[in-house]
Design a protein around this motif. Sequence first.
Motif, PDB file in Angstrom:
ATOM      1  N   LEU A   1       0.721  -1.241   0.020  1.00 37.71           N
ATOM      2  CA  LEU A   1      -0.053  -0.043   0.142  1.00 37.71           C
ATOM      3  C   LEU A   1       0.907   1.359   0.024  1.00 37.71           C
ATOM      4  O   LEU A   1       0.681   2.122  -0.838  1.00 37.71           O
ATOM      5  CB  LEU A   1      -1.019  -0.007   1.011  1.00 37.71           C
ATOM      6  CG  LEU A   1      -1.884   0.999   1.364  1.00 37.71           C
ATOM      7  CD1 LEU A   1      -3.185   0.277   2.003  1.00 37.71           C
ATOM      8  CD2 LEU A   1      -1.369   2.279   2.122  1.00 37.71           C
ATOM      9  N   VAL A   2       1.746   1.339   0.962  1.00 39.44           N
ATOM     10  CA  VAL A   2       2.780   2.480   0.820  1.00 39.44           C
ATOM     11  C   VAL A   2       3.470   2.551  -0.587  1.00 39.44           C
ATOM     12  O   VAL A   2       3.288   3.524  -1.015  1.00 39.44           O
ATOM     13  CB  VAL A   2       3.750   2.313   2.112  1.00 39.44           C
ATOM     14  CG1 VAL A   2       4.847   3.302   2.042  1.00 39.44           C
ATOM     15  CG2 VAL A   2       3.047   2.175   3.368  1.00 39.44           C
ATOM     16  N   MET A   3       3.895   1.838  -0.888  1.00 37.72           N
ATOM     17  CA  MET A   3       4.865   1.806  -2.067  1.00 37.72           C
ATOM     18  C   MET A   3       3.774   1.855  -3.173  1.00 37.72           C
ATOM     19  O   MET A   3       4.217   2.971  -4.205  1.00 37.72           O
ATOM     20  CB  MET A   3       5.748   0.249  -2.354  1.00 37.72           C
ATOM     21  CG  MET A   3       6.670   0.093  -1.702  1.00 37.72           C
ATOM     22  SD  MET A   3       8.171   1.575  -1.665  1.00 37.72           S
ATOM     23  CE  MET A   3       8.717   0.916  -3.561  1.00 37.72           C
ATOM     24  N   GLY A   4       2.772   1.370  -3.184  1.00 38.43           N
ATOM     25  CA  GLY A   4       1.796   1.636  -4.480  1.00 38.43           C
ATOM     26  C   GLY A   4       1.428   3.003  -4.460  1.00 38.43           C
ATOM     27  O   GLY A   4       1.124   3.793  -5.615  1.00 38.43           O
ATOM     28  N   THR A   5       1.255   3.479  -3.291  1.00 36.56           N
ATOM     29  CA  THR A   5       0.565   4.924  -3.099  1.00 36.56           C
ATOM     30  C   THR A   5       1.658   5.940  -3.520  1.00 36.56           C
ATOM     31  O   THR A   5       1.411   7.019  -4.506  1.00 36.56           O
ATOM     32  CB  THR A   5       0.240   5.254  -1.633  1.00 36.56           C
ATOM     33  OG1 THR A   5      -0.689   4.153  -1.431  1.00 36.56           O
ATOM     34  CG2 THR A   5      -0.459   6.704  -1.631  1.00 36.56           C
ATOM     35  N   VAL A   6       2.968   5.700  -3.346  1.00 38.72           N
ATOM     36  CA  VAL A   6       4.012   6.607  -3.540  1.00 38.72           C
ATOM     37  C   VAL A   6       4.207   6.353  -5.136  1.00 38.72           C
ATOM     38  O   VAL A   6       4.393   7.583  -5.711  1.00 38.72           O
ATOM     39  CB  VAL A   6       5.376   5.979  -3.010  1.00 38.72           C
ATOM     40  CG1 VAL A   6       6.721   6.877  -3.777  1.00 38.72           C
ATOM     41  CG2 VAL A   6       5.335   6.108  -1.597  1.00 38.72           C
ATOM     42  N   GLY A   7       3.990   5.338  -5.577  1.00 40.77           N
ATOM     43  CA  GLY A   7       4.209   5.092  -7.332  1.00 40.77           C
ATOM     44  C   GLY A   7       2.659   5.953  -7.892  1.00 40.77           C
ATOM     45  O   GLY A   7       3.061   6.629  -8.883  1.00 40.77           O
ATOM     46  N   GLY A   8       1.659   5.626  -7.388  1.00 41.81           N
ATOM     47  CA  GLY A   8       0.517   6.434  -7.753  1.00 41.81           C
ATOM     48  C   GLY A   8       0.618   7.865  -7.791  1.00 41.81           C
ATOM     49  O   GLY A   8       0.677   8.823  -8.733  1.00 41.81           O
ATOM     50  N   THR A   9       1.467   8.376  -6.498  1.00 43.75           N
ATOM     51  CA  THR A   9       1.675   9.897  -6.535  1.00 43.75           C
ATOM     52  C   THR A   9       2.614  10.174  -7.573  1.00 43.75           C
ATOM     53  O   THR A   9       2.302  11.347  -8.228  1.00 43.75           O
ATOM     54  CB  THR A   9       2.042  10.210  -5.228  1.00 43.75           C
ATOM     55  OG1 THR A   9       1.357   9.563  -4.370  1.00 43.75           O
ATOM     56  CG2 THR A   9       2.326  11.696  -4.857  1.00 43.75           C
ATOM     57  N   PHE A  10       3.608   9.402  -7.594  1.00 39.18           N
ATOM     58  CA  PHE A  10       4.687   9.979  -8.852  1.00 39.18           C
ATOM     59  C   PHE A  10       3.893  10.063 -10.236  1.00 39.18           C
ATOM     60  O   PHE A  10       4.168  10.910 -10.940  1.00 39.18           O
ATOM     61  CB  PHE A  10       5.481   8.940  -9.117  1.00 39.18           C
ATOM     62  CG  PHE A  10       6.695   9.365  -8.234  1.00 39.18           C
ATOM     63  CD1 PHE A  10       7.751  10.342  -8.474  1.00 39.18           C
ATOM     64  CD2 PHE A  10       7.203   8.611  -7.005  1.00 39.18           C
ATOM     65  CE1 PHE A  10       8.875  10.683  -7.681  1.00 39.18           C
ATOM     66  CE2 PHE A  10       8.341   8.971  -6.263  1.00 39.18           C
ATOM     67  CZ  PHE A  10       9.160  10.016  -6.621  1.00 39.18           C
ATOM     68  N   ILE A  11       3.069   9.166 -10.498  1.00 40.63           N
ATOM     69  CA  ILE A  11       2.367   9.047 -11.802  1.00 40.63           C
ATOM     70  C   ILE A  11       1.475  10.196 -11.795  1.00 40.63           C
ATOM     71  O   ILE A  11       1.517  11.017 -12.733  1.00 40.63           O
ATOM     72  CB  ILE A  11       1.584   7.825 -11.772  1.00 40.63           C
ATOM     73  CG1 ILE A  11       2.433   6.763 -12.149  1.00 40.63           C
ATOM     74  CG2 ILE A  11       0.465   7.706 -13.272  1.00 40.63           C
ATOM     75  CD1 ILE A  11       1.741   5.318 -12.282  1.00 40.63           C
ATOM     76  N   LEU A  12       0.722  10.584 -10.729  1.00 40.05           N
ATOM     77  CA  LEU A  12      -0.365  11.579 -10.678  1.00 40.05           C
ATOM     78  C   LEU A  12       0.734  13.052 -10.974  1.00 40.05           C
ATOM     79  O   LEU A  12       0.376  13.997 -11.660  1.00 40.05           O
ATOM     80  CB  LEU A  12      -0.823  11.741  -9.531  1.00 40.05           C
ATOM     81  CG  LEU A  12      -1.991  12.898  -9.486  1.00 40.05           C
ATOM     82  CD1 LEU A  12      -3.127  12.618 -10.274  1.00 40.05           C
ATOM     83  CD2 LEU A  12      -2.585  12.787  -7.964  1.00 40.05           C
TER      84      LEU A  12
END
Lengths: 494, 499
Positions: free
Chosen positions: B174-185
């Motif tokens: 969840l932490v990693m995925g959220t960081v990834g999603g934020t980068f994409i955003l």
Amino acid sequence: MDPSSALLWVLVGPALVAVAVAALGRWPNLREGATLVGASSVFAGVAGVLLPSVWAGGRPRLDLVEFLPGLTLALELEPLGMVFALVASGLWIITSVYAAGYLRGKNESHQTRFFVCFALAIFGALGVAFAGNMITLFVFYEAITLSTFPLVTHAGTEAAKRAGRVYLGVLMGTSIAFLLLAVAWTQHLAGTTEFTVGGILNGRVDSQLLPWLLALYALGTAKAALMPFHRWLPAAMVAPTPVSALLHAVAVVKAGVFTITKVVIYIFGLDLLQTTGASTWLQALAAFTLISAAIVALSQDNLKRRLAYSTISQLAYIVLGASLVTTSSLVGAGLHIVTHAFGKITLFFCAGAIYVGAHKSRISEMHGLGVKMPWTFAAFFVASLSIIGIPPLGGAWSKWFLASGAAEAERLPLLALYMVSSLLAIGYLMPVVGKAFFLPPDDNEHDDEHPIHEPWMCVLPPVLTAAGCVALFFFMDPIAGLLGSIWTPPGGAP
Amino acid sequence: MSSPLGELIRENLPALQVILPMIMAPVCVLVRHRTVAWFLAVAVTWTTFAISLALLQIVRAHGLISYAMGGWEAPWGIELRIEPVNAFVLLIVSGISAVVLSAARRSFEEEIPRDRLYLLYAAFLLCETGLLGMAGAGDAFNVFVFLEISSLATYAMIAMGPHRRALTSAFRYLVMGTVGGTFILFGIGLLYMVTGTLNIEDLHHRLQAIDADRTVLVALVCVLIGTSIKLALLPLGAWLPNAYTFAPSAVTAFLAATATKVAFYVMARFVYRIFGADLAFERFHIDSVLMPLALIAMFLGAALAIFERDVKRLLAYSSLSQIGYMVLGLSLASVTGLTGGIVHLFNHALMKSGLFLVMACAAYRIGSTRLSALRGLGKRMPITAATFVAGGLAMIGVPLTAGFVSKWYLVKGALENDLWPVALLVLLSSLLAVIYVWKVVEVFYFQEPPEEAGRQEAPWSMLLPTMFLIGASLYFGIFTDGTVGIAEWSARELLGGAP
């Protein structure tokens, strides 16, 4: 039958045998019967349908499936493959008799698995012989490795497992890392990997790169047991002797040298290698392997290991013949595939017969056995002479062609090398016979507790193949003629 | 279909594809009965599979489907855009969902408290919605929205795993995925700032027109980092092994074949369709970063797999290695290389989900996937073990298996770019695959089963889908017209720039 479809039927023959053997596993006699009938039919197909066609200059061809653009699984039979197929399928019949005797004599477990894998290995060998292009050959080359792996590890002991790892590691490792790269590179350069007389690389590749490409091919084909990728062969000697006899003296290793020979003739082409000298380094490596393996063989006490190193040395003859790139040397290489097959399979049959009959595997324990097992040791003697290359035995001819090939290529030092290696062969083979016939048996052994017991199924095969060594001396001409027709097909356009 | 209803369905297929599972997910929750929910979910996944087959046929005939959500035309409205590439990805996602879910019922009932199963099926459908949406979306922002939908559903599914460590694994993801999603955003935001649009085709045209400056570079880097996390490119993929190991067995089979694959597709689409090969490779040279990372992933993943003692985790490490192959294909920036990457996306999805299903079968009967527990599996579960061997051969890339096809194209692509060391490295890394596959095979066949263990095969409801997937990965090694044809077409489309 039309030769092209016969090609497919003969090829799937051993695979069908494997299925039949698996189905008949519960009835050993029926099972061995199936192997025997199958092997005989395959041989009949090879000798009766395919041979006349190739003999007349035909090149039966069958495209199976184009599995990637430009990569077709295709079968095409030419003289060299014809010879290899004849040897492999013919000796399969004799070996299946021998294997039945050997496994039952030793009460081996997993006999059904053994015969299934054995048939699959022959399937792979025939596929290599029939391959119409390099990618097809590669596919069957890997099939041989995978199907022989359970045979090497048959005993299931820790030593067998370790040997299995070396076997799989070296054979698969080199073939994936080097041979596949070579195939992909060839496809990239020439746009095809079809076997074509005269080669497909002429004018398509920088002559600076040629030796590298050849190196990928030669080292990627570890089944040819060129040093430094020879270790798997002595390791594979943990397998039951019929495996060592047919697979590790004939089918597997010959598939290796066959591949290298085929690459030299049909991928590079003689002209290209002659004019660029790209194979000179391979001559040196083969010569080195030839001599050093023979020297190592001298020091081995375990008979099967000694024979294995002898095989490495004899395979190097074939690679050397191929790398000299003259027609004589290549015919010699092809003939040596035949004569060495007959000689070495006899020697392994004898080694196995001694193991089953007298429970001996070390040469130093075989003193005086010759008197008790006269047929076996007589066959061993004849086959040894053939390996050494003494007339009137088949081995003399192949060495003759190889030597004249060396002379044609003006590599006179190689003639001396051939002499030395023949002397070494005398050195590592003759003492076995000599000790068995002329030294007194060791009395401290309780020999009476282990009476010599020779099943006929283990004695007859080596006698037959030894007779074959003699016969080859007198019927060599047609085989040499067949191989010569690679470059000048009778009555057909080249 | 000529009836008005048939015509209506045909016209709205792209939307139905995404909306059907989205609607059925809450229905599953309302039903609350595990078998009915399973049945509904299976029916939906097979329907989406049928839809994606139909879409692929239409795309083959017409080349492109642009669907305007609610009739609002692009670039203002939300566009679903089906091209050869994502038609292919949709097919994989929906196909794997259908097969895995069909196999999963017995396995789920064994591993997860039965009163919570309906939630799992709902999460499964939501995850499929998200993945299909990511693949189909025609504008960058909706890619992000669907990515979040699928990610949230994934966290929930992983957390349902039978082991307590599933919770920490899910949290870490969840932490990693959220960081990834934020980068994409971030990346998308920067692009919007520069161009004023979110539609992918529009973005492409406007980026070509302006002189790309540092903002565009930062956007590219953000997108690359974000997608690298989601597709688990080492060193950013460290979340993957635990997530795969502790998720319910069938969930792992589903995720391994779909989540990382769609993320790879998103990376390829952003790099080639938004920025374009010229900008990304000629100007910003992303291959000088991506290619070494891909090679490192290939070797590091395989090396970690060799030393692993749990087969599920071993397969997870192997995934890290195989993802390296795909990214390598992307970084070659040629038709051949990209074809290799895309076809590997398909092939690897088949074999990896097949192999994870094999492990689901083993876990179902034996209760563990540790090597020490799987001794003598060849005798205890002969069909399961043999299926693993076949899948393992495909993973190694033995000729006439699907794995060979992808590797052949990668090697060929490397040779075409005169990168022969890369070609050699691809082959050498498949040697590592030989080692880790064979390690498992030895345990299955050379070690004696524990005394008390009898012969007990997995139920056919699990075995058949497993054999189907592995069989497919053999089939597509021989009959490659379909897969390679579409992959090559996709690669040309991606590289071709403007459609």
